[in-house]
Design a protein around this motif. Structure first.
Motif, short mmCIF file in Angstrom:
data_model
loop_
_atom_site.label_atom_id
_atom_site.label_comp_id
_atom_site.label_asym_id
_atom_site.label_seq_id
_atom_site.Cartn_x
_atom_site.Cartn_y
_atom_site.Cartn_z
N SER A 172 -4.77 14.54 -80.38
CA SER A 172 -4.54 13.77 -79.18
C SER A 172 -4.39 14.61 -77.86
N ASN A 173 -3.85 16.04 -78.19
CA ASN A 173 -3.87 16.94 -77.08
C ASN A 173 -5.23 17.35 -76.65
N LEU A 174 -6.24 17.40 -77.74
CA LEU A 174 -7.74 17.66 -77.08
C LEU A 174 -8.22 16.47 -76.34
N ILE A 175 -7.70 15.19 -76.59
CA ILE A 175 -8.25 14.18 -75.68
C ILE A 175 -7.53 14.29 -74.41
N GLY A 176 -6.26 14.74 -74.39
CA GLY A 176 -5.50 14.75 -73.23
C GLY A 176 -5.97 15.79 -72.41
N ALA A 177 -6.47 17.10 -72.72
CA ALA A 177 -7.27 18.04 -72.08
C ALA A 177 -8.53 17.39 -71.46
N ILE A 178 -9.29 16.67 -72.19
CA ILE A 178 -10.51 16.16 -71.69
C ILE A 178 -9.98 15.21 -70.46
N GLN A 179 -8.97 14.44 -70.98
CA GLN A 179 -8.67 13.45 -69.56
C GLN A 179 -8.09 14.29 -68.52
N PHE A 180 -7.43 15.27 -68.52
CA PHE A 180 -6.88 16.07 -67.64
C PHE A 180 -8.00 16.76 -66.79
N ALA A 181 -9.03 17.17 -67.37
CA ALA A 181 -10.08 17.90 -66.98
C ALA A 181 -11.03 16.82 -65.94
N GLY A 236 -1.93 16.02 -59.12
CA GLY A 236 -1.31 16.57 -57.90
C GLY A 236 0.13 16.58 -58.05
N THR A 237 0.59 16.43 -59.20
CA THR A 237 2.06 16.71 -59.55
C THR A 237 2.22 17.91 -60.33
N THR A 238 3.31 18.27 -60.80
CA THR A 238 3.58 19.52 -61.55
C THR A 238 3.04 19.19 -62.86
N VAL A 239 2.31 20.32 -63.45
CA VAL A 239 1.82 20.21 -64.79
C VAL A 239 2.60 20.93 -66.00
N GLY A 240 4.05 21.33 -65.54
CA GLY A 240 4.67 22.03 -66.41
C GLY A 240 4.98 21.51 -67.84
N GLY A 241 4.91 20.14 -67.98
CA GLY A 241 4.98 19.50 -69.33
C GLY A 241 3.73 19.60 -69.91
N LEU A 242 2.76 20.17 -69.45
CA LEU A 242 1.37 20.40 -70.09
C LEU A 242 1.13 21.65 -70.55
N VAL A 243 1.94 22.48 -70.33
CA VAL A 243 1.68 24.00 -70.66
C VAL A 243 2.34 24.25 -71.99
N THR A 244 1.73 24.83 -72.72
CA THR A 244 2.32 25.70 -73.97
C THR A 244 3.51 26.17 -73.87
N ARG A 245 4.72 25.79 -74.80
CA ARG A 245 5.99 26.40 -74.43
C ARG A 245 5.75 28.10 -74.58
N GLY A 246 6.59 28.72 -73.73
CA GLY A 246 6.43 30.09 -73.73
C GLY A 246 5.22 30.64 -72.97
#
Length: 80
Positions: A36-45, A56-66
């Motif tokens: 699902s993260n692969l599909i989400g990455a394609i959707q984001f692109a 246009g909003t913050t993407v903090g929740g999409l960044v790998t922890r750490g």
């Protein structure tokens, strides 16, 4: 040609797909393996949004922890 590069997008630390001939790709894996993260990455692109994060909003929740940042690059033919 399809060239997809993902870095620090949710559970995907680093991935690259380079497809030059086949018109069909199949993604399979165990639960919680990142499909699902692969599909989400394609959707984001394509749209700039994924998993409820609007373009246009913050993407903090999409960044790998750490990690501090993430990157997704998708090139289809000559279009990036």
């Amino acid at each position: 040609m399809i060239d997809l590069s993902i870095q620090n997008f949710r559970s995907i630390h680093e991935a690259r797909l380079l497809e030059t001939q086949n018109a069909l790709s199949i993604v399979c894996g165990l639960n919680e393996s990142g499909k699902s993260n692969l599909i989400g990455a394609i959707q984001f692109a394509i749209t700039g949004s994924a998993f409820g994060h609007k373009a246009g909003t913050t993407v903090g929740g999409l960044v790998t922890r750490g990690q501090d940042k993430m990157a997704v690059r998708l090139m289809i033919g000559n279009i990036m």
